[in-house]
Every structure is written in C-alpha cells, then in structure tokens.
Design a protein around this motif. Structure first.
Motif, PDB file in Angstrom:
ATOM      1  N   ASP A 123       0.811  -1.220   0.000  1.00  0.00           N
ATOM      2  CA  ASP A 123       0.000   0.000   0.000  1.00  0.00           C
ATOM      3  C   ASP A 123       0.849   1.277   0.000  1.00  0.00           C
ATOM      4  OD1 ASP A 123      -2.553  -1.154   0.037  1.00  0.00           O
ATOM      5  OD2 ASP A 123      -2.401  -1.532   2.182  1.00  0.00           O
ATOM      6  N   GLN A 124       2.009   1.206   0.671  1.00  0.00           N
ATOM      7  CA  GLN A 124       2.815   2.419   0.829  1.00  0.00           C
ATOM      8  C   GLN A 124       3.749   2.661  -0.347  1.00  0.00           C
ATOM      9  OE1 GLN A 124       2.470   0.186   3.463  1.00  0.00           O
ATOM     10  NE2 GLN A 124       0.916   1.488   4.399  1.00  0.00           N
ATOM     11  N   THR A 159       8.498   8.066   1.985  1.00  0.00           N
ATOM     12  CA  THR A 159       7.148   7.837   1.454  1.00  0.00           C
ATOM     13  C   THR A 159       6.252   7.052   2.411  1.00  0.00           C
ATOM     14  OG1 THR A 159       8.004   7.955  -0.787  1.00  0.00           O
ATOM     15  CG2 THR A 159       5.808   7.014  -0.522  1.00  0.00           C
ATOM     16  N   PRO A 160       6.703   5.899   2.952  1.00  0.00           N
ATOM     17  CA  PRO A 160       5.828   5.178   3.887  1.00  0.00           C
ATOM     18  C   PRO A 160       5.472   6.027   5.110  1.00  0.00           C
ATOM     19  CG  PRO A 160       7.596   3.750   3.137  1.00  0.00           C
ATOM     20  CD  PRO A 160       7.922   5.130   2.654  1.00  0.00           C
ATOM     21  N   HIS A 163       2.892   8.606   4.039  1.00  0.00           N
ATOM     22  CA  HIS A 163       1.646   7.895   3.762  1.00  0.00           C
ATOM     23  C   HIS A 163       0.913   7.621   5.079  1.00  0.00           C
ATOM     24  CE1 HIS A 163      -0.832   4.549   2.110  1.00  0.00           C
ATOM     25  NE2 HIS A 163      -0.712   5.232   0.994  1.00  0.00           N
ATOM     26  N   LEU A 164       1.669   7.118   6.055  1.00  0.00           N
ATOM     27  CA  LEU A 164       1.107   6.782   7.363  1.00  0.00           C
ATOM     28  C   LEU A 164       0.576   8.038   8.065  1.00  0.00           C
ATOM     29  CD1 LEU A 164       1.187   3.883   8.511  1.00  0.00           C
ATOM     30  CD2 LEU A 164       2.906   4.682  10.123  1.00  0.00           C
ATOM     31  N   TRP A 180      -4.852   3.563   9.016  1.00  0.00           N
ATOM     32  CA  TRP A 180      -3.735   3.165   8.146  1.00  0.00           C
ATOM     33  C   TRP A 180      -4.140   3.190   6.684  1.00  0.00           C
ATOM     34  CZ3 TRP A 180      -5.555  -0.162  12.038  1.00  0.00           C
ATOM     35  CH2 TRP A 180      -6.518  -1.084  11.630  1.00  0.00           C
TER      36      TRP A 180
END
Ligand code: CTP
Ligand code: MG
Length: 180
Positions: A123-124, A159-160, A163-164, A180
């Motif tokens: 997803d991330q 990025t992760p 995103h979070l 999430w």
C-alpha cells in the motif's frame, strides 16, 4: 545539504504523491474492470474507477506544471536546486502512480484481500514503483538524472512515513475509518 537532498527528493515525487488523494476525492462511477472476475474474485474491484484514474493523472500533471512555475521562488527560499518537470516526466509520474495502485489491487484480489483491506508495504510503495517505472519509460534521461541514489533512498524511507501520517490525520478528521 540534508535539507536540499530531502527537498529535492520530495519535490521530484510530488506529482506522484497527489494523484492517489485526488482519486479518493474524485473517484466513483464505472470500475475499470467493468465488474469482470478472474476465477471467483473481481479482477480489480469497485475501488479502481476510470474517473478516479483520469482525475488523479490530470491533477498530478497540472500540479507538475504549477511546481515548475513555483520552482525559482522555492529554490531561492530553500537555497537549493529543484528539478523541472518536462511534460513526459509529469505524465509518467502521475499516470504511473495510478497504474501502480491499480496493479496493487490486482495483486490484492489475487491474494484474496477484499476492497479496502491493507497490505503493509504494498500500500505504501505501489505508487512509487509505478511512478518511477513509467517515468523511466517516458522520460529516461530525466528520470535517471533526477532520481539519484541518495534521492531514491530518501523517497523509499520518507514515502511510507508520509503515507502513514496522512492516513492518521485523515482518520482523526473522520475522513477514513481506519488510521492506516
Ligand atoms: N479510487 C478510484 N480510482 C482509482 C483509485 C482510487 O476511483 N484508480 C477511489 C475509489 O473510490 C476508492 C478510493 O479512491 O475506493 C480509495 O482508493 P484505494 O484505497 O486505492 O482503494 P480501495 O477502495 O481501498 O480498494 P483496493 O483494496 O482495491 O485498494
Ligand atoms: Mg485502500
């Protein structure tokens, strides 16, 4: 040095970050898979629509054009150099981000995950890989000189986290049902 590295990396990725959020706002209507199934599961699911994909791509490209206009001022404030987006690069990043997200849904359905289920990692980063892959295809020289190894490392780590953070904020504002 660090500020300029992080700023350059995030600036270069912005046309790939925004399309997914634009698709959430503008999505709906006819699903890309037209309701088709593969075996007993949907090919992509109702969460991937033509309207969302087109709107996301358009918003990403328009953002890149806007960033080009802001670049001299932003570079002066940050005392660094920032990349200019040629149209092919902008299209590669924006459409690639959407295609990466569609690809992730294809994988998720094959794994038996329902629409909306989260798959950590996929997803991330799905849209990052899609964006970089299509940018390399459409604007190879620009992509290789813009995404230097240090900038790539920043993108893969930041990025992760971004995103979070975005999702937790959206959850706190009641826009999403899970943080999430
Ligand atoms: N969306 C869309 N078209 C896309 C991507 C997203 O219309 N190409 C819209 C859909 O309304 C979707 C929402 O944005 O429900 C959230 O996107 P995403 O989280 O990617 O989809 P999910 O509904 O979670 O489905 P999936 O499990 O397939 O990712
Ligand atoms: Mg989702």
């Amino acid at each position: 040095m660090t500020v300029s590295l992080v700023a350059g990396a995030l600036w270069a990725m912005l046309p790939a970050y925004v399309p997914n959020n634009a698709a959430v706002v503008a999505g709906g209507g006819r699903p890309i898979d037209g309701g088709r199934t593969l075996g007993d599961r949907r090919l992509l699911g109702d969460g991937k629509t033509w309207r969302g994909t087109a709107a996301g791509t358009l918003v990403g490209v328009v953002l890149a054009v806007g960033l080009n206009a802001l670049r001299p001022a932003a570079a002066a404030v940050l005392a660094t150099t920032l990349p200019i987006f040629p149209l092919r690069a902008a299209l590669g990043l924006a459409l690639g981000a959407m295609v990466g997200d569609v690809g992730a849904s294809l994988i998720k359905r094959r794994l038996g995950r329902r629409r909306g289920a989260s798959v950590p990692g996929l997803d991330q980063l799905d849209f990052v890989f899609g964006a970089l892959a299509l940018a390399v295809l459409l604007a190879p020289a620009w992509t290789l000189s813009t995404f230097t190894p240090p900038r790539l490392a920043v993108v893969l780590v930041a990025t992760p986290l971004l995103h979070l953070t975005t999702n937790v904020v959206a959850y706190l504002f009641g826009l999403k049902s899970e943080p999430w």
